[in-house]
Design a protein around this motif. Structure first.
Motif, PDB file in Angstrom:
ATOM      1  N   LEU A  98       0.825  -1.210   0.000  1.00 23.07           N
ATOM      2  CA  LEU A  98       0.000   0.000   0.000  1.00 23.07           C
ATOM      3  C   LEU A  98       0.859   1.261   0.000  1.00 23.07           C
ATOM      4  O   LEU A  98       0.530   2.249  -0.662  1.00 23.07           O
ATOM      5  CB  LEU A  98      -0.933   0.004   1.211  1.00 23.07           C
ATOM      6  CG  LEU A  98      -2.173  -0.886   1.102  1.00 23.07           C
ATOM      7  CD1 LEU A  98      -2.919  -0.934   2.430  1.00 23.07           C
ATOM      8  CD2 LEU A  98      -3.104  -0.388  -0.001  1.00 23.07           C
ATOM      9  N   THR A 134       0.936   4.141  -2.850  1.00 19.95           N
ATOM     10  CA  THR A 134       0.788   5.557  -2.513  1.00 19.95           C
ATOM     11  C   THR A 134       1.885   6.385  -3.151  1.00 19.95           C
ATOM     12  O   THR A 134       1.654   7.482  -3.674  1.00 19.95           O
ATOM     13  CB  THR A 134       0.816   5.751  -0.979  1.00 19.95           C
ATOM     14  OG1 THR A 134      -0.235   4.977  -0.382  1.00 19.95           O
ATOM     15  CG2 THR A 134       0.623   7.213  -0.605  1.00 19.95           C
ATOM     16  N   GLY A 179      -1.423  10.478  -4.057  1.00 20.54           N
ATOM     17  CA  GLY A 179      -0.834   9.964  -2.832  1.00 20.54           C
ATOM     18  C   GLY A 179       0.550  10.530  -2.584  1.00 20.54           C
ATOM     19  O   GLY A 179       0.900  10.884  -1.448  1.00 20.54           O
ATOM     20  N   ASP A 217      -4.752   8.113   4.379  1.00 18.81           N
ATOM     21  CA  ASP A 217      -3.351   7.802   4.156  1.00 18.81           C
ATOM     22  C   ASP A 217      -3.021   6.562   4.979  1.00 18.81           C
ATOM     23  O   ASP A 217      -3.212   6.549   6.192  1.00 18.81           O
ATOM     24  CB  ASP A 217      -2.529   9.015   4.596  1.00 18.81           C
ATOM     25  CG  ASP A 217      -1.039   8.772   4.615  1.00 18.81           C
ATOM     26  OD1 ASP A 217      -0.598   7.711   4.126  1.00 18.81           O
ATOM     27  OD2 ASP A 217      -0.309   9.633   5.124  1.00 18.81           O
ATOM     28  N   VAL A 218      -2.527   5.513   4.348  1.00 19.83           N
ATOM     29  CA  VAL A 218      -2.241   4.260   5.046  1.00 19.83           C
ATOM     30  C   VAL A 218      -1.289   4.476   6.217  1.00 19.83           C
ATOM     31  O   VAL A 218      -1.348   3.756   7.221  1.00 19.83           O
ATOM     32  CB  VAL A 218      -1.679   3.210   4.058  1.00 19.83           C
ATOM     33  CG1 VAL A 218      -0.340   3.657   3.501  1.00 19.83           C
ATOM     34  CG2 VAL A 218      -1.571   1.851   4.723  1.00 19.83           C
ATOM     35  N   SER A 234      -6.539   3.909   3.352  1.00 17.19           N
ATOM     36  CA  SER A 234      -5.786   4.373   2.189  1.00 17.19           C
ATOM     37  C   SER A 234      -6.728   5.034   1.175  1.00 17.19           C
ATOM     38  O   SER A 234      -7.943   5.056   1.354  1.00 17.19           O
ATOM     39  CB  SER A 234      -5.074   3.187   1.520  1.00 17.19           C
ATOM     40  OG  SER A 234      -5.991   2.378   0.809  1.00 17.19           O
TER      41      SER A 234
END
Length: 249
Positions: free
Chosen positions: A18, A22, A28, A122-123, A172
């Motif tokens: 992930l 991003t 991202g 946002d992860v 995410s």
């Protein structure tokens, strides 16, 4: 312990995937560039606690606690693999739903509000919290209990791994397009990133508490659906970094 280590490795691999997505995604990548140093620090500390400290705590102190509390019950539950998985992915998911709602009550909100300071999905912000919030989350205690009681925890750990992966995914920006068959297949029962984005919306954050399944929110009237994304997420709080980490009251 070998199975648990393998499960942790799978979760880490999913997290790296992930993060890689991003970085390669233009939006991202822009989000990462504009993150403040304080946010990087909060997210880094949160991920370290969630990914390293909590598993170590589960494998040592909490596990020893159950050995002392239930000395003759270790490996007592002999249930099929699929039942183990259902306990982890469904039953514990329902416990978490109420745990999450509890964190949104007036008494506990001051602790949980730090998680809602993320302003972009946002992860890296998945585990943003105070240093000790994880002690209040049911996973720490219930996972260790079942790993202690189950004769073969393989199915349970599979559920834990899948739940952890979904937790990373729903924080995410990797959204499933609404015009795809995959969206139609999953959207009726699984909490998607779109759903959790609305949970982080500034105006209506008291919806979509579930981790895996939508049925709990639908059953208790806390489900909100909107195929569009909110224009603004995150809440503004005037706390110093130290207060966000230690004492957000």
């Amino acid at each position: 312990m070998r199975i648990q280590s393998f499960a942790q490795l799978l979760i880490f691999a999913f997290f790296i995937g992930l993060v890689g997505w991003t970085i390669t995604n233009q939006v991202g990548r822009t989000q990462l560039k504009i993150k403040s140093r304080e946010d990087w620090l909060l997210d880094g500390i949160g991920l370290t606690i969630q990914g390293i400290l909590i598993p170590l705590l589960q494998a040592t102190l909490v596990y020893f606690f159950y050995q002392h509390l239930l000395p003759t019950q270790q490996g007592y539950l002999k249930v099929p693999l699929i039942t183990n998985f259902i306990i982890s992915f469904v039953v514990v998911d329902y416990l978490y739903y109420w745990n999450h709602r509890l964190l949104h009550t007036k008494f506990f909100w001051k602790v949980h509000q730090v998680h809602h300071t993320i302003t972009q999905m946002d992860v890296l912000g998945t585990s943003r919290n105070t240093l000790w919030t994880s002690l209040l989350i049911v996973y720490l205690w219930i996972h260790t209990l079942f790993l202690y009681l189950l004769a073969d925890p393989t199915g349970y750990l599979l559920g834990v791994s899948l739940t952890s992966a979904l937790d990373l995914w729903r924080h995410s920006r990797l959204m499933i397009p609404t015009n795809t068959r995959l969206y139609q297949l999953l959207s009726s029962w699984l909490i998607l990133p779109q759903d959790h984005t609305w949970h982080h919306c500034r105006e209506i954050c008291n919806y979509n508490y579930g981790a895996n399944l939508k049925i709990w929110d639908k059953l208790h009237g806390t489900y909100y659906e909107n195929k569009k994304l909110p224009s603004m997420i995150g809440i503004p709080i005037s706390l110093s970094l130290v207060k966000k980490l230690l004492f957000p009251f």
